[in-house]
Design a protein around this motif. Structure first.
Motif, PDB file in Angstrom:
ATOM      1  N   HIS A 130       0.839  -1.195   0.000  1.00  0.00           N
ATOM      2  CA  HIS A 130       0.000   0.000   0.000  1.00  0.00           C
ATOM      3  C   HIS A 130       0.879   1.252   0.000  1.00  0.00           C
ATOM      4  O   HIS A 130       2.023   1.223   0.461  1.00  0.00           O
ATOM      5  N   SER A 131       0.315   2.318  -0.517  1.00  0.00           N
ATOM      6  CA  SER A 131       1.014   3.600  -0.562  1.00  0.00           C
ATOM      7  C   SER A 131       0.484   4.516   0.529  1.00  0.00           C
ATOM      8  O   SER A 131      -0.329   4.105   1.364  1.00  0.00           O
ATOM      9  N   MET A 132       0.936   5.766   0.503  1.00  0.00           N
ATOM     10  CA  MET A 132       0.486   6.758   1.490  1.00  0.00           C
ATOM     11  C   MET A 132      -0.616   7.656   0.933  1.00  0.00           C
ATOM     12  O   MET A 132      -0.889   8.721   1.495  1.00  0.00           O
ATOM     13  N   ALA A 133      -1.267   7.248  -0.132  1.00  0.00           N
ATOM     14  CA  ALA A 133      -2.330   8.063  -0.736  1.00  0.00           C
ATOM     15  C   ALA A 133      -3.494   8.233   0.233  1.00  0.00           C
ATOM     16  O   ALA A 133      -4.093   7.245   0.681  1.00  0.00           O
ATOM     17  N   VAL A 135      -3.440   9.153   3.332  1.00  0.00           N
ATOM     18  CA  VAL A 135      -3.121   8.804   4.715  1.00  0.00           C
ATOM     19  C   VAL A 135      -2.488  10.008   5.392  1.00  0.00           C
ATOM     20  O   VAL A 135      -1.518  10.574   4.887  1.00  0.00           O
ATOM     21  N   LEU A 136      -3.028  10.390   6.537  1.00  0.00           N
ATOM     22  CA  LEU A 136      -2.465  11.487   7.304  1.00  0.00           C
ATOM     23  C   LEU A 136      -1.337  10.981   8.207  1.00  0.00           C
ATOM     24  O   LEU A 136      -1.265   9.790   8.517  1.00  0.00           O
ATOM     25  N   GLY A 137      -0.486  11.894   8.650  1.00  0.00           N
ATOM     26  CA  GLY A 137       0.677  11.524   9.439  1.00  0.00           C
ATOM     27  C   GLY A 137       0.373  10.734  10.697  1.00  0.00           C
ATOM     28  O   GLY A 137       1.013   9.710  10.951  1.00  0.00           O
ATOM     29  N   PRO A 138      -0.579  11.150  11.534  1.00  0.00           N
ATOM     30  CA  PRO A 138      -0.838  10.423  12.786  1.00  0.00           C
ATOM     31  C   PRO A 138      -1.487   9.062  12.596  1.00  0.00           C
ATOM     32  O   PRO A 138      -1.502   8.253  13.526  1.00  0.00           O
ATOM     33  N   GLU A 139      -2.051   8.791  11.433  1.00  0.00           N
ATOM     34  CA  GLU A 139      -2.726   7.524  11.200  1.00  0.00           C
ATOM     35  C   GLU A 139      -1.720   6.376  11.110  1.00  0.00           C
ATOM     36  O   GLU A 139      -0.608   6.542  10.616  1.00  0.00           O
ATOM     37  N   ALA A 140      -2.156   5.216  11.587  1.00  0.00           N
ATOM     38  CA  ALA A 140      -1.259   4.056  11.625  1.00  0.00           C
ATOM     39  C   ALA A 140      -1.261   3.272  10.325  1.00  0.00           C
ATOM     40  O   ALA A 140      -0.515   2.306  10.191  1.00  0.00           O
ATOM     41  N   SER A 141      -2.085   3.653   9.362  1.00  0.00           N
ATOM     42  CA  SER A 141      -2.153   2.930   8.098  1.00  0.00           C
ATOM     43  C   SER A 141      -1.081   3.460   7.143  1.00  0.00           C
ATOM     44  O   SER A 141      -0.219   4.245   7.519  1.00  0.00           O
ATOM     45  N   GLY A 142      -1.181   3.061   5.882  1.00  0.00           N
ATOM     46  CA  GLY A 142      -0.210   3.509   4.889  1.00  0.00           C
ATOM     47  C   GLY A 142       0.941   2.534   4.744  1.00  0.00           C
ATOM     48  O   GLY A 142       1.207   1.717   5.635  1.00  0.00           O
ATOM     49  N   GLY A 143       1.605   2.626   3.596  1.00  0.00           N
ATOM     50  CA  GLY A 143       2.699   1.703   3.332  1.00  0.00           C
ATOM     51  C   GLY A 143       3.805   2.325   2.508  1.00  0.00           C
ATOM     52  O   GLY A 143       3.861   3.549   2.316  1.00  0.00           O
ATOM     53  N   VAL A 144       4.647   1.479   1.983  1.00  0.00           N
ATOM     54  CA  VAL A 144       5.880   1.909   1.324  1.00  0.00           C
ATOM     55  C   VAL A 144       5.927   1.461  -0.135  1.00  0.00           C
ATOM     56  O   VAL A 144       6.968   1.574  -0.783  1.00  0.00           O
ATOM     57  N   ILE A 318      11.727   7.715   4.140  1.00  0.00           N
ATOM     58  CA  ILE A 318      12.182   7.711   5.537  1.00  0.00           C
ATOM     59  C   ILE A 318      12.306   9.137   6.058  1.00  0.00           C
ATOM     60  O   ILE A 318      11.847   9.452   7.175  1.00  0.00           O
ATOM     61  N   TYR A 319      12.935  10.008   5.272  1.00  0.00           N
ATOM     62  CA  TYR A 319      13.067  11.415   5.672  1.00  0.00           C
ATOM     63  C   TYR A 319      11.697  12.071   5.840  1.00  0.00           C
ATOM     64  O   TYR A 319      11.452  12.802   6.810  1.00  0.00           O
ATOM     65  N   GLU A 320      10.811  11.777   4.921  1.00  0.00           N
ATOM     66  CA  GLU A 320       9.477  12.383   4.949  1.00  0.00           C
ATOM     67  C   GLU A 320       8.692  11.963   6.191  1.00  0.00           C
ATOM     68  O   GLU A 320       8.061  12.786   6.851  1.00  0.00           O
ATOM     69  N   GLN A 321       8.746  10.675   6.531  1.00  0.00           N
ATOM     70  CA  GLN A 321       8.009  10.184   7.694  1.00  0.00           C
ATOM     71  C   GLN A 321       8.636  10.654   8.999  1.00  0.00           C
ATOM     72  O   GLN A 321       7.926  10.963   9.965  1.00  0.00           O
ATOM     73  N   TYR A 322       9.943  10.736   9.045  1.00  0.00           N
ATOM     74  CA  TYR A 322      10.588  11.236  10.259  1.00  0.00           C
ATOM     75  C   TYR A 322      10.244  12.707  10.491  1.00  0.00           C
ATOM     76  O   TYR A 322      10.088  13.147  11.637  1.00  0.00           O
ATOM     77  N   LYS A 323      10.101  13.463   9.402  1.00  0.00           N
ATOM     78  CA  LYS A 323       9.798  14.880   9.519  1.00  0.00           C
ATOM     79  C   LYS A 323       8.401  15.115  10.077  1.00  0.00           C
ATOM     80  O   LYS A 323       8.134  16.155  10.694  1.00  0.00           O
ATOM     81  N   VAL A 324       7.488  14.168   9.866  1.00  0.00           N
ATOM     82  CA  VAL A 324       6.118  14.324  10.368  1.00  0.00           C
ATOM     83  C   VAL A 324       6.115  14.416  11.890  1.00  0.00           C
ATOM     84  O   VAL A 324       5.369  15.206  12.490  1.00  0.00           O
ATOM     85  N   GLY A 325       6.930  13.600  12.547  1.00  0.00           N
ATOM     86  CA  GLY A 325       7.090  13.713  13.987  1.00  0.00           C
ATOM     87  C   GLY A 325       6.044  13.001  14.819  1.00  0.00           C
ATOM     88  O   GLY A 325       5.937  13.246  16.024  1.00  0.00           O
ATOM     89  N   GLU A 326       5.265  12.093  14.236  1.00  0.00           N
ATOM     90  CA  GLU A 326       4.272  11.325  14.970  1.00  0.00           C
ATOM     91  C   GLU A 326       4.786   9.922  15.244  1.00  0.00           C
ATOM     92  O   GLU A 326       5.707   9.432  14.576  1.00  0.00           O
ATOM     93  N   VAL A 327       4.175   9.273  16.240  1.00  0.00           N
ATOM     94  CA  VAL A 327       4.594   7.915  16.591  1.00  0.00           C
ATOM     95  C   VAL A 327       4.397   6.967  15.415  1.00  0.00           C
ATOM     96  O   VAL A 327       5.253   6.150  15.090  1.00  0.00           O
ATOM     97  N   ALA A 328       3.270   7.073  14.741  1.00  0.00           N
ATOM     98  CA  ALA A 328       2.994   6.203  13.596  1.00  0.00           C
ATOM     99  C   ALA A 328       3.977   6.456  12.457  1.00  0.00           C
ATOM    100  O   ALA A 328       4.420   5.514  11.783  1.00  0.00           O
ATOM    101  N   SER A 329       4.332   7.708  12.246  1.00  0.00           N
ATOM    102  CA  SER A 329       5.282   8.014  11.168  1.00  0.00           C
ATOM    103  C   SER A 329       6.684   7.512  11.510  1.00  0.00           C
ATOM    104  O   SER A 329       7.421   7.066  10.617  1.00  0.00           O
ATOM    105  N   TYR A 330       7.066   7.568  12.781  1.00  0.00           N
ATOM    106  CA  TYR A 330       8.349   7.005  13.184  1.00  0.00           C
ATOM    107  C   TYR A 330       8.386   5.494  12.918  1.00  0.00           C
ATOM    108  O   TYR A 330       9.407   4.960  12.443  1.00  0.00           O
ATOM    109  N   ASP A 331       7.297   4.809  13.222  1.00  0.00           N
ATOM    110  CA  ASP A 331       7.234   3.368  12.957  1.00  0.00           C
ATOM    111  C   ASP A 331       7.363   3.080  11.468  1.00  0.00           C
ATOM    112  O   ASP A 331       8.060   2.130  11.069  1.00  0.00           O
ATOM    113  N   ARG A 332       6.704   3.882  10.649  1.00  0.00           N
ATOM    114  CA  ARG A 332       6.821   3.687   9.201  1.00  0.00           C
ATOM    115  C   ARG A 332       8.249   3.962   8.722  1.00  0.00           C
ATOM    116  O   ARG A 332       8.759   3.285   7.823  1.00  0.00           O
TER     117      ARG A 332
END
Length: 361
Positions: A130-133, A135-144, A318-332
């Motif tokens: 799945h992609s990130m289409a 999907v908001l930053g705090p949400e736990a869904s989304g993929g790579v 990876i850079y994009e998700q780390y920049k979001v700063g949410e727990v879910a984005s860090y996991d992604r």
């Protein structure tokens, strides 16, 4: 029997060797047991951790460095007392090698363990498909999935361009280049080896602005090509130099043309090292982020066409998700880092298999 004759017979007895002081040491000389280095290491760790705790040092790096110093000192002193100074110097050199090995391996192992432990929590089939289409930053869904496609296409295009160009350049430098042109090529390859990735991205960006070209995966692949090419040239050149000249001379002595000698003798002999060099170059560019930010722009959507429109890639993701700063984005981000490491490892395994398959018997 004279004293000189007796001395000569004694020195000729097997199993007796003169030590550093001129004395004779037989097989009955004192030796440290084989488990002695492990014992030294255990004692050194206990001393290092104990003294660090008493001193109030909480850094594990300090504990490790102090334990390493104790290990070297204990190894040298104990070997000097039990054996002799010559063996002590030898054991000290061996201990220094082991300490340097651990200093290099421990950070790598720690990094790999952290990435695997953090990334495995989020990595699953859904994440890979799945992609990130939407999907908001705090949400736990989304993929790579969209970033994985971008990395495969961009790195693949860069490899298709760089591998043959680098191979042919290395063949020219080793087999044909003797004059000023070869020296100039070697100089520029050395300069390009240390070029920052942002400079390669700016170079392609300037061309895009002049020709009014839109961002795409191809533009990012061209920047990655600039970074990959000198690594391929340098590694291939060194592998070709290791091929014995006797093989070339034997082939030429049979009347075989030089180009065919290179194709049938030189390249197959060095194919293992050449493949490893190409894989190192791929690993070098697979983690680049700056050129992708400048030339590809990134995208949350799936774009399978590298020649049209913005794309994403694993390092940019990876850079994009780390920049979001949410727990879910860090996991992604950790899961994407694990996918990137697995991608490079799989490529290396495939390359080693091909090299072993194609290597001359």
């Amino acid at each position: 029997m004279s004293h000189a004759t007796t001395t000569g017979l004694r020195d000729s007895v097997p199993g007796t060797i003169p030590d550093s002081g001129g004395k004779t040491a037989g097989l009955s000389s004192r030796r440290l047991p084989r488990w002695a280095p492990l014992g030294f290491a255990a004692v050194a760790v206990l001393l290092g951790v104990g003294i660090s705790s008493i001193a109030g040092w909480h850094s594990r790096i300090q504990w490790g460095l102090l334990s390493a110093l104790f290990f070297l000192a204990i190894s040298y002193v104990a070997t000097t007392v039990v054996e002799n100074k010559r063996q002590a110097k030898d054991r000290l050199a061996t201990s220094v090698v082991w300490v340097c090995f651990l200093v290099a391996v421990v950070p790598l192992a720690s990094l790999l363990w952290t990435t695997v432990s953090r990334g495995a929590e989020r990595l699953d089939g859904y994440f890979l498909t799945h992609s990130m289409a939407g999907v908001l930053g705090p949400e736990a869904s989304g993929g790579v999935y969209h970033a994985l496609i971008g990395t495969l296409e961009q790195v693949g295009i860069a490899t298709v361009i760089s591998a043959p160009l680098g191979l042919l350049t290395a063949v020219y430098l080793v087999e044909y280049g003797k004059g000023a042109l070869a020296k100039a090529v070697t100089f520029f390859v050395d300069v390009m080896t240390g070029i920052p990735s942002i400079v390669a991205g700016l170079f392609i960006l300037s061309i895009m602005l002049i020709l009014e070209i839109e961002p795409s995966g191809l533009m990012g692949a061209l920047a990655l090509t600039i970074l990959m090419l000198p690594v391929v040239v340098r590694s291939t050149e060194e592998m070709l130099k290791l091929v014995p000249n006797e093989l070339r001379e034997a082939s030429l002595a049979l009347g075989i043309p030089k180009w065919r000698t290179i194709l049938k003798v030189v390249l197959p002999t060095a194919i293992g090292g050449i493949t490893t060099g190409v894989m190192l170059a791929i690993a070098r560019i697979a983690g680049e982020t700056a050129p992708i930010m400048l030339l590809v722009f990134g995208s949350q959507l799936i774009n399978t066409n590298p020649f049209d429109g913005a794309q994403s890639s694993l390092p940019f993701y990876i850079y994009e998700q780390y920049k979001v700063g949410e727990v879910a984005s860090y996991d992604r981000a950790w899961a994407a880092a694990l996918v990137l490491i697995a991608f490079v490892m799989i490529l290396n395994l495939v390359a080693r298999g091909i090299a072993r398959w194609k290597a001359p018997r």
